[in-house]
Write a protein that holds these residues in place. Structure first.
Motif, PDB file in Angstrom:
ATOM      1  N   ARG A  18      33.961  99.203  41.747  1.00  0.00           N
ATOM      2  CA  ARG A  18      33.676 100.265  40.654  1.00  0.00           C
ATOM      3  C   ARG A  18      34.814 100.543  39.715  1.00  0.00           C
ATOM      4  NH1 ARG A  18      31.113 105.749  42.120  1.00  0.00           N
ATOM      5  NH2 ARG A  18      30.040 104.398  43.705  1.00  0.00           N
ATOM      6  N   GLU A  19      35.911 100.742  40.363  1.00  0.00           N
ATOM      7  CA  GLU A  19      37.028 101.024  39.462  1.00  0.00           C
ATOM      8  C   GLU A  19      37.720  99.681  38.787  1.00  0.00           C
ATOM      9  OE1 GLU A  19      40.493 104.178  41.535  1.00  0.00           O
ATOM     10  OE2 GLU A  19      40.092 102.341  42.810  1.00  0.00           O
ATOM     11  N   LEU A  20      37.501  98.683  39.450  1.00  0.00           N
ATOM     12  CA  LEU A  20      37.852  97.411  38.636  1.00  0.00           C
ATOM     13  C   LEU A  20      36.903  96.947  37.635  1.00  0.00           C
ATOM     14  CD1 LEU A  20      38.769  95.041  41.929  1.00  0.00           C
ATOM     15  CD2 LEU A  20      40.269  95.861  40.104  1.00  0.00           C
ATOM     16  N   ALA A  21      35.493  97.341  37.769  1.00  0.00           N
ATOM     17  CA  ALA A  21      34.621  97.243  36.639  1.00  0.00           C
ATOM     18  C   ALA A  21      34.838  98.368  35.702  1.00  0.00           C
ATOM     19  CB  ALA A  21      33.176  97.531  37.104  1.00  0.00           C
ATOM     20  N   TYR A  24      38.069  96.914  33.587  1.00  0.00           N
ATOM     21  CA  TYR A  24      37.285  95.795  32.608  1.00  0.00           C
ATOM     22  C   TYR A  24      36.947  96.567  31.421  1.00  0.00           C
ATOM     23  CZ  TYR A  24      35.109  91.935  30.482  1.00  0.00           C
ATOM     24  OH  TYR A  24      34.916  90.881  29.597  1.00  0.00           O
ATOM     25  N   ARG A  25      35.862  97.447  31.595  1.00  0.00           N
ATOM     26  CA  ARG A  25      35.405  98.177  30.476  1.00  0.00           C
ATOM     27  C   ARG A  25      36.263  98.909  29.517  1.00  0.00           C
ATOM     28  NH1 ARG A  25      31.660  99.606  34.176  1.00  0.00           N
ATOM     29  NH2 ARG A  25      32.605 101.948  34.281  1.00  0.00           N
ATOM     30  N   ASN A  26      37.494  99.409  30.173  1.00  0.00           N
ATOM     31  CA  ASN A  26      38.473 100.071  29.491  1.00  0.00           C
ATOM     32  C   ASN A  26      39.753  99.447  29.419  1.00  0.00           C
ATOM     33  OD1 ASN A  26      37.176 102.923  29.131  1.00  0.00           O
ATOM     34  ND2 ASN A  26      36.814 102.581  31.296  1.00  0.00           N
ATOM     35  N   ARG A  27      39.818  97.952  29.310  1.00  0.00           N
ATOM     36  CA  ARG A  27      40.844  97.094  29.139  1.00  0.00           C
ATOM     37  C   ARG A  27      41.953  97.666  28.259  1.00  0.00           C
ATOM     38  NH1 ARG A  27      36.577  94.660  28.235  1.00  0.00           N
ATOM     39  NH2 ARG A  27      36.353  93.133  26.710  1.00  0.00           N
ATOM     40  N   HIS A  28      41.441  98.190  26.957  1.00  0.00           N
ATOM     41  CA  HIS A  28      42.200  98.470  25.780  1.00  0.00           C
ATOM     42  C   HIS A  28      43.199  99.611  26.231  1.00  0.00           C
ATOM     43  CE1 HIS A  28      38.770 101.183  25.938  1.00  0.00           C
ATOM     44  NE2 HIS A  28      39.434 102.126  25.467  1.00  0.00           N
ATOM     45  N   SER A 271      48.105  91.070  31.864  1.00  0.00           N
ATOM     46  CA  SER A 271      46.899  91.278  31.020  1.00  0.00           C
ATOM     47  C   SER A 271      46.382  92.802  31.060  1.00  0.00           C
ATOM     48  CB  SER A 271      45.590  90.489  31.447  1.00  0.00           C
ATOM     49  OG  SER A 271      45.188  91.048  32.942  1.00  0.00           O
ATOM     50  N   ASP A 272      45.768  93.350  29.958  1.00  0.00           N
ATOM     51  CA  ASP A 272      45.515  94.640  29.787  1.00  0.00           C
ATOM     52  C   ASP A 272      44.649  95.013  30.986  1.00  0.00           C
ATOM     53  OD1 ASP A 272      46.981  95.314  27.601  1.00  0.00           O
ATOM     54  OD2 ASP A 272      45.202  94.817  26.075  1.00  0.00           O
ATOM     55  N   PHE A 273      43.683  94.066  31.453  1.00  0.00           N
ATOM     56  CA  PHE A 273      42.688  94.570  32.384  1.00  0.00           C
ATOM     57  C   PHE A 273      43.502  94.942  33.852  1.00  0.00           C
ATOM     58  CE2 PHE A 273      40.764  92.511  36.397  1.00  0.00           C
ATOM     59  CZ  PHE A 273      39.831  93.538  36.614  1.00  0.00           C
ATOM     60  N   ARG A 274      44.555  94.106  34.277  1.00  0.00           N
ATOM     61  CA  ARG A 274      45.322  94.577  35.206  1.00  0.00           C
ATOM     62  C   ARG A 274      45.879  95.749  34.994  1.00  0.00           C
ATOM     63  NH1 ARG A 274      48.848  91.273  38.568  1.00  0.00           N
ATOM     64  NH2 ARG A 274      49.653  90.121  36.694  1.00  0.00           N
ATOM     65  N   LYS A 275      46.531  95.883  34.067  1.00  0.00           N
ATOM     66  CA  LYS A 275      47.125  97.249  33.765  1.00  0.00           C
ATOM     67  C   LYS A 275      46.392  98.447  33.743  1.00  0.00           C
ATOM     68  CE  LYS A 275      50.648  95.215  30.595  1.00  0.00           C
ATOM     69  NZ  LYS A 275      51.104  95.249  29.115  1.00  0.00           N
ATOM     70  N   ILE A 280      43.969 103.391  35.928  1.00  0.00           N
ATOM     71  CA  ILE A 280      42.849 104.078  36.434  1.00  0.00           C
ATOM     72  C   ILE A 280      42.882 104.571  37.844  1.00  0.00           C
ATOM     73  CG2 ILE A 280      40.335 103.808  37.314  1.00  0.00           C
ATOM     74  CD1 ILE A 280      40.047 102.027  34.855  1.00  0.00           C
ATOM     75  N   ALA A 281      43.727 103.816  38.505  1.00  0.00           N
ATOM     76  CA  ALA A 281      44.283 104.271  40.231  1.00  0.00           C
ATOM     77  C   ALA A 281      45.170 105.353  40.265  1.00  0.00           C
ATOM     78  CB  ALA A 281      44.355 103.022  40.915  1.00  0.00           C
ATOM     79  N   PHE A 282      46.073 105.320  38.954  1.00  0.00           N
ATOM     80  CA  PHE A 282      47.112 106.109  38.910  1.00  0.00           C
ATOM     81  C   PHE A 282      47.316 107.434  39.544  1.00  0.00           C
ATOM     82  CE2 PHE A 282      50.937 108.372  37.301  1.00  0.00           C
ATOM     83  CZ  PHE A 282      51.934 107.580  37.626  1.00  0.00           C
ATOM     84  N   PRO A 283      46.041 108.245  39.068  1.00  0.00           N
ATOM     85  CA  PRO A 283      45.885 109.544  39.306  1.00  0.00           C
ATOM     86  C   PRO A 283      45.674 109.840  40.964  1.00  0.00           C
ATOM     87  CG  PRO A 283      44.577 109.130  37.482  1.00  0.00           C
ATOM     88  CD  PRO A 283      45.035 107.829  37.987  1.00  0.00           C
ATOM     89  N   ARG A 284      45.246 108.821  41.559  1.00  0.00           N
ATOM     90  CA  ARG A 284      45.226 108.857  43.025  1.00  0.00           C
ATOM     91  C   ARG A 284      46.479 108.766  43.806  1.00  0.00           C
ATOM     92  NH1 ARG A 284      42.306 105.221  45.580  1.00  0.00           N
ATOM     93  NH2 ARG A 284      41.744 103.649  44.135  1.00  0.00           N
TER      94      ARG A 284
END
Ligand SMILES: Cc1ncc(COP(=O)(O)O)c(C=O)c1O
Length: 409
Positions: A18-21, A24-28, A271-275, A280-284
């Protein structure tokens, strides 16, 4: 043998599909990952790289513009990829030995090394196992000789030395975002600069050295998706432990520990996707580190009085992150006994480095064989206990029970 429940040896942060999806949606939003690090560190500049090794390589390329000196002091117990990065940038390595029960060097010996070799212009310190290295012990030498300081924070994001985050103690620092290193892009890194006057230079170096490599990045994206799927106790045995068993049985401890590194590491754009996945995971991370500290405290309390065993920990006033806990035996035989006792238990017990840096065959031409006695002692006597988020209280209890048996209590 535990095949369907195998705990990873280090506290890698799991990523859900779900986080990876969402990534992808928020790759910007990928650009925000460097900002996350910069904000956390309060650093004037940070950038995401394709590995910790490439981050160190870029730092060294920048260093060449700041000083004509080409020799770097490097701890004798460290990831061999460090040697590859330094050599590729054209630096020579002068090893300094770590302590018998910590990863700090001896201040007197470091000062003597600098006095004996005028080409030494930089010291690399390593917060291994998330335990902050005590940089203050080198302060006099650093001031007297104008040494640059690079912090290897590959395993220590979030650790604090006297209240200050590691990565902000020296001039430059780098972090690893490889699988198993806490926050991950499967392979990745971050470099940080602590002085305003070095920010523009580092930015220029990144623009000069980092190239797009679509094929390699596509592979990393697939590997990150694979990580999302396989990094869980149910499947970990197949992707990690099975190859490890294969190489152990063939007597190749370097391959079994995944230390068969290649000097031709890539330096490519992420890539922006991997970043975005990292952002997204950073706050955890903060919560994960808190749980690692609790597990470490649990091991420490239960194992503190065992004869012939020392659990490595941070100095008073520091806060380690414990991506794993290091248990150091007095006797090398006890380490072998422990590894045997844990074999097949699926509890994530492993080792740090198989050798002192100078003893890896593939770096022998670039690392002088000296100042490595304590590093060899650590390689022969240390095991690691997992603090993985998958490790339950009952797993820790089992580990403790086995350690008691090994130590004869
Ligand atoms: C202490 C240390 N330094 C440097 C590195 C290299 O980082 P990376 O694997 O991201 O290139 C590692 C990774 O294993 C490490 O543990």
């Amino acid at each position: 043998m535990s095949i369907f429940r195998d705990i990873p040896p280090t506290a890698g942060l799991p990523l859900s599909i779900r986080e990876l999806a969402a990534a992808y949606r928020n790759r910007h939003a990928g650009g925000l990952l460097a900002q996350d690090f910069q904000n956390f560190l309060g650093a004037p500049y940070a950038a995401v790289t394709c590995s910790g090794t490439s981050a160190l390589y870029i730092i060294c390329e920048a260093l060449k513009e700041l000083s004509p000196k080409r020799t770097i002091l490097v701890p004798s117990f460290i990831c061999p990829l460090v040697a590859f990065a330094l050599r590729r940038a054209g630096f020579f390595i002068e090893p300094y030995d770590v302590g018998p029960r910590d990863f700090n060097g001896d201040a007197g010996r470091v000062a003597a090394a600098c006095a004996a070799n005028a080409d030494i212009g930089t010291i690399l310190i390593n917060h291994l196992g998330g335990i902050p290295c005590d940089l203050t012990r080198f302060e006099q030498t650093i001031r007297a000789t104008g040494l640059f300081v690079i912090e290897d924070c590959a395993q220590s994001f979030g650790a604090l030395h006297k209240g200050r985050p590691v990565g902000t103690l020296g001039d430059f620092s780098f972090f690893s975002l490889a699988a198993g290193k806490g926050l991950t892009l499967y392979e990745g890194g971050v470099l940080a600069v602590n002085k305003n006057e070095h920010a523009a230079l580092m930015d220029a170096k990144i623009r000069q050295l980092v190239k797009c490599d679509f094929r390699r990045e596509a592979r990393r994206i697939l590997e990150l998706l694979g990580y999302g799927l396989f990094y869980r106790p149910l499947l970990f045995w197949f992707v990690f432990t099975l190859p490890q068993l294969y190489w152990s049985r063939r007597g190749d401890d370097i391959k079994a520990l995944r230390e068969d590194f290649d000097s031709t590491f890539p330096v490519h754009a992420v890539s922006d996707f991997r970043k975005a996945a990292g952002h997204i995971a950073f706050p955890r991370i903060a919560g994960a580190i808190g749980s690692q500290r609790e597990k470490a405290a649990c091991y420490r309390e239960a194992l503190k009085n065992l004869p012939g065993l020392c659990i490595l920990q941070e100095a008073a006033g520091d806060a380690a992150t414990y991506p794993y806990v290091i248990a150091l035996f007095d006797q090398p035989e006890k380490k072998l006994q422990a590894l045997q006792a844990f074999a097949g238990a699926g509890l994530g017990v492993s080792q740090i480095y198989a050798r002192a840096l100078a003893d890896y065959g593939y770096v022998q031409d670039s690392v002088p064989n000296r100042n490595s006695e304590n590093a060899r002692r650590l390689a022969e006597r240390a095991i690691t206990l997992s603090t993985s988020p998958f490790l339950k209280k009952s797993d820790i209890e089992k580990c403790i029970e086995i350690m008691h048996t090994v130590c004869g209590r």
